[in-house]
Scaffold this motif. Structure first.
Motif, PDB file in Angstrom:
ATOM      1  N   THR A  67     -18.734 -14.099  45.805  1.00  0.00           N
ATOM      2  CA  THR A  67     -18.072 -15.468  46.081  1.00  0.00           C
ATOM      3  C   THR A  67     -16.615 -14.748  46.196  1.00  0.00           C
ATOM      4  N   ARG A  68     -15.181 -15.424  46.353  1.00  0.00           N
ATOM      5  CA  ARG A  68     -14.252 -14.567  46.909  1.00  0.00           C
ATOM      6  C   ARG A  68     -14.265 -13.203  47.868  1.00  0.00           C
ATOM      7  N   ASN A  69     -14.185 -12.229  48.260  1.00  0.00           N
ATOM      8  CA  ASN A  69     -14.362 -11.517  48.898  1.00  0.00           C
ATOM      9  C   ASN A  69     -16.047 -10.696  49.505  1.00  0.00           C
ATOM     10  N   LYS A  70     -16.580 -11.901  48.777  1.00  0.00           N
ATOM     11  CA  LYS A  70     -18.218 -10.909  48.772  1.00  0.00           C
ATOM     12  C   LYS A  70     -18.779  -9.617  48.468  1.00  0.00           C
ATOM     13  N   THR A  71     -17.910  -9.231  47.171  1.00  0.00           N
ATOM     14  CA  THR A  71     -18.124  -7.772  46.544  1.00  0.00           C
ATOM     15  C   THR A  71     -18.883  -8.338  45.190  1.00  0.00           C
ATOM     16  N   CYS A  72     -18.496  -7.494  44.578  1.00  0.00           N
ATOM     17  CA  CYS A  72     -19.150  -6.751  43.838  1.00  0.00           C
ATOM     18  C   CYS A  72     -18.318  -7.265  43.327  1.00  0.00           C
ATOM     19  N   PRO A  73     -17.895  -7.282  41.543  1.00  0.00           N
ATOM     20  CA  PRO A  73     -18.810  -7.949  40.624  1.00  0.00           C
ATOM     21  C   PRO A  73     -19.485  -9.872  41.395  1.00  0.00           C
ATOM     22  N   LEU A  74     -20.532  -9.439  40.590  1.00  0.00           N
ATOM     23  CA  LEU A  74     -21.065 -10.828  41.389  1.00  0.00           C
ATOM     24  C   LEU A  74     -20.476 -12.163  39.886  1.00  0.00           C
ATOM     25  N   ASP A  75     -20.132 -13.274  40.201  1.00  0.00           N
ATOM     26  CA  ASP A  75     -20.125 -14.441  39.845  1.00  0.00           C
ATOM     27  C   ASP A  75     -20.611 -14.996  39.359  1.00  0.00           C
ATOM     28  N   ILE A  76     -20.477 -16.114  38.173  1.00  0.00           N
ATOM     29  CA  ILE A  76     -21.453 -17.022  37.901  1.00  0.00           C
ATOM     30  C   ILE A  76     -21.828 -18.182  38.754  1.00  0.00           C
ATOM     31  N   ILE A  77     -22.659 -19.043  39.394  1.00  0.00           N
ATOM     32  CA  ILE A  77     -22.567 -20.310  40.041  1.00  0.00           C
ATOM     33  C   ILE A  77     -23.441 -20.772  40.410  1.00  0.00           C
ATOM     34  N   ARG A  78     -23.505 -22.126  40.560  1.00  0.00           N
ATOM     35  CA  ARG A  78     -24.601 -22.628  40.494  1.00  0.00           C
ATOM     36  C   ARG A  78     -25.450 -22.634  41.704  1.00  0.00           C
ATOM     37  N   ASP A  79     -27.021 -23.238  42.177  1.00  0.00           N
ATOM     38  CA  ASP A  79     -27.493 -22.706  43.754  1.00  0.00           C
ATOM     39  C   ASP A  79     -28.862 -23.732  43.492  1.00  0.00           C
ATOM     40  N   PRO A  80     -27.881 -24.995  44.536  1.00  0.00           N
ATOM     41  CA  PRO A  80     -29.076 -26.206  43.911  1.00  0.00           C
ATOM     42  C   PRO A  80     -30.328 -25.768  44.842  1.00  0.00           C
ATOM     43  N   SER A  81     -31.115 -24.902  45.530  1.00  0.00           N
ATOM     44  CA  SER A  81     -31.960 -24.565  46.395  1.00  0.00           C
ATOM     45  C   SER A  81     -32.639 -23.726  45.618  1.00  0.00           C
ATOM     46  N   LYS A  82     -32.496 -22.880  44.488  1.00  0.00           N
ATOM     47  CA  LYS A  82     -33.094 -22.240  43.617  1.00  0.00           C
ATOM     48  C   LYS A  82     -33.099 -22.164  42.050  1.00  0.00           C
ATOM     49  N   ILE A  83     -34.749 -21.793  41.975  1.00  0.00           N
ATOM     50  CA  ILE A  83     -34.766 -22.275  39.924  1.00  0.00           C
ATOM     51  C   ILE A  83     -33.408 -21.979  39.130  1.00  0.00           C
TER      52      ILE A  83
END
Length: 220
Positions: A67-83
């Protein structure tokens, strides 16, 4: 409370002051801890992967994303398209055979094939004034990596839970985890003003679902 020196290498000193200034007092009469259970009514086990699915679907669970600048670290998100991504929980009492509510936990999403190499332990990451994202790169035992699971009150809410950042330390921020929609529509897990609590049910991850999960995260 003694905070590990590693934390101060990650976050500036004023971050702790912000946590303390933005406080919500802990209630004196909290419910007693009880086992967190999955959708089948079985207690969650330490170190075992579970999906945190929304109440209305068996999909669109929590996962990791840039998120943000599309770089690491990874953030915790919700993605309706994935399990979603299996989440592991760890409690300080190694002799406890289940995950309890209302107890400091280390939360981790140990995925394979990620381009971001930081630890996948959850931590609270300061983003704006009075606003924090749930991110990765945390360290077990650090103040910003202590989360709790709370059961929704009511006789018909036995398997419905929410996450809270609420370390068992007097005078420190205590707030529920909810969803913040980023500028590009990404649903990021966060705490802050005007963020409603996000409720989940837990489903134990099978080997088949775990294989699908690794395929979903191949591009992260």
């Amino acid at each position: 409370m003694k905070v590990a020196a590693t934390m101060f290498q990650i976050l500036p000193l004023f971050f702790l002051s912000l946590l303390i200034l933005n406080t919500q007092p802990l209630l004196a009469a909290e419910p007693e801890p009880e086992p967190v259970v999955d959708k089948q009514g079985n207690p969650l086990e330490p170190g075992v992967g579970y999906y945190a699915w929304p109440l209305w679907a068996d999909n669109g669970g929590l996962t990791l994303g840039r998120t943000r600048n599309k770089t690491c670290p990874l953030d915790i998100i919700r993605d309706p398209s994935k399990i979603g991504t299996p989440i592991e929980f760890h409690v300080a009492d190694s002799d406890l055979g289940y995950i309890p509510t209302l107890t400091d936990l280390t939360v981790e999403m140990p995925i394979l094939g990620s381009r971001c190499q930081e630890p996948k332990v959850w931590r609270l990451l300061k983003v704006g004034s009075g606003f924090w994202f749930l991110s990765t790169g945390g360290v077990a035992g650090n103040l910003v990596s202590k989360f709790k699971i709370e059961r929704l009150a009511g006789e018909h809410a036995y398997e419905i839970y929410s996450f809270k950042f609420c370390p068992s330390v007097p005078g420190v921020l205590c707030a529920p985890v909810g969803t913040y929609e980023d500028a590009d529509g990404t649903k990021v897990m966060a705490i802050g003003d005007d963020i409603e609590t996000y409720y989940v049910r837990f489903q134990k991850a099978s080997s088949t679902l775990a294989q699908k999960k690794n395929q979903d995260l191949s591009s992260v």
